[in-house]
Design a protein around this motif. Sequence first.
Motif, PDB file in Angstrom:
ATOM      1  N   LYS A  12     -38.874   6.060  86.784  1.00 25.26           N
ATOM      2  CA  LYS A  12     -40.063   5.795  85.978  1.00 25.26           C
ATOM      3  C   LYS A  12     -41.277   6.533  86.534  1.00 25.26           C
ATOM      4  N   LYS A  23     -41.439  10.181  85.391  1.00 27.24           N
ATOM      5  CA  LYS A  23     -41.891  10.309  84.004  1.00 27.24           C
ATOM      6  C   LYS A  23     -43.385  10.046  83.888  1.00 27.24           C
ATOM      7  N   THR A  24     -43.854   9.012  84.573  1.00 30.45           N
ATOM      8  CA  THR A  24     -45.268   8.650  84.493  1.00 30.45           C
ATOM      9  C   THR A  24     -46.140   9.697  85.179  1.00 30.45           C
ATOM     10  N   GLU A  25     -45.643  10.254  86.269  1.00 29.78           N
ATOM     11  CA  GLU A  25     -46.387  11.296  86.988  1.00 29.78           C
ATOM     12  C   GLU A  25     -46.573  12.519  86.106  1.00 29.78           C
ATOM     13  N   LEU A  80     -46.591  12.487  82.798  1.00 26.81           N
ATOM     14  CA  LEU A  80     -47.536  12.082  81.757  1.00 26.81           C
ATOM     15  C   LEU A  80     -48.967  12.133  82.275  1.00 26.81           C
ATOM     16  N   ILE A  97     -52.653   4.892  82.664  1.00 28.69           N
ATOM     17  CA  ILE A  97     -51.551   5.758  83.111  1.00 28.69           C
ATOM     18  C   ILE A  97     -51.583   5.931  84.621  1.00 28.69           C
ATOM     19  N   LEU A  99     -50.342   2.817  86.246  1.00 29.90           N
ATOM     20  CA  LEU A  99     -48.888   2.655  86.110  1.00 29.90           C
ATOM     21  C   LEU A  99     -48.139   3.543  87.097  1.00 29.90           C
ATOM     22  N   ALA A 100     -48.604   4.790  87.258  1.00 29.40           N
ATOM     23  CA  ALA A 100     -47.972   5.696  88.225  1.00 29.40           C
ATOM     24  C   ALA A 100     -48.108   5.134  89.640  1.00 29.40           C
ATOM     25  N   HIS A 124     -45.621   2.175  90.118  1.00 32.76           N
ATOM     26  CA  HIS A 124     -44.247   2.614  90.392  1.00 32.76           C
ATOM     27  C   HIS A 124     -44.123   3.180  91.803  1.00 32.76           C
TER      28      HIS A 124
END
Length: 300
Positions: free
Chosen positions: A32, A35-37, A39, A245, A248-249, A252
């Motif tokens: 995850k 993917k977030t990184e 984004l 965002i 969230l990064a 994780h």
Amino acid sequence: MGGNLKDIRRKITSVKNTQKTTRAMKLVSTSKLKKTEELARRSRTYAHKLNEMFDEIVRKILIKGMENINSKYFLGSKPREIKKIDIVFITADKGLCGGFNQATIKEVMHLMKHYKEQNIKVRLRGIGKKGISFFTFNDVEVLDKVVGLSAMPTYEGAAQFIQNVAKDFFDGLTDEVIIVHNGFKNMISQVLQTQALLPLTINIDTQKALEKHDTMSIESEETEDALLDQLAQKYVEYNMYYALIDSLAAEHSARVQAMDAATSNAGDLVKSLSIAYNKARQESITTELVEINAGVEAMK
């Protein structure tokens, strides 16, 4: 002794099962995070382009003087007294991520104390179950409570949330809006972010603005104000979205670290329990041999 061996075996099995869970959670969070990184990287690129456009419009208007900026998003040229501040905090909906949530909560509490000492009223608006639960449990009022948005950020959700906050600012119900969240720095660390979102301030050098005054043509003051309001709204909404965002990064990243540490600690505990099990087993065998020898001696 046999009961003791069973207890140790049970503990070893339990710790190994926990280790499997933490290892799986680490792998999921790592996936995850990647993917977030990515984004977050794309979002930063868009944010830079948006800021360039924003600065260009502001630069054109700045040539005429600060008093010509009539946008409701901006700080006016006249000094004003701050009596009320809204703090928007972002935390995770889940735990098991080390001190990630606690760092944001501590910063919010620090700001609340700081402003209280200056006789400034603070209102809280929260995104994320952990932070909301903490302040609710401690009888601190949270005006807006949003759960789920920090785990799955969307531009629409961020825009809707911050528009409600901005409306209070436009209506004079609050004098300033601050966002607090734990941001992503790299795979092994996070950095606390505190951003004053509203009102917007001009950070462009006047001389540079004059030097570049011919780079853009705006037809009228009405067009200036309309463009500035549209870009300011987009700027505020996107900053809210990017904060989600970024948080969230960081979440994780913190969870990967926490689960890695938990997996490592579980491994160490299994080793320790295995040594204790072998030692207890050897003592049991020795005791049995002593008892057999004693029985043989008694039969002679």
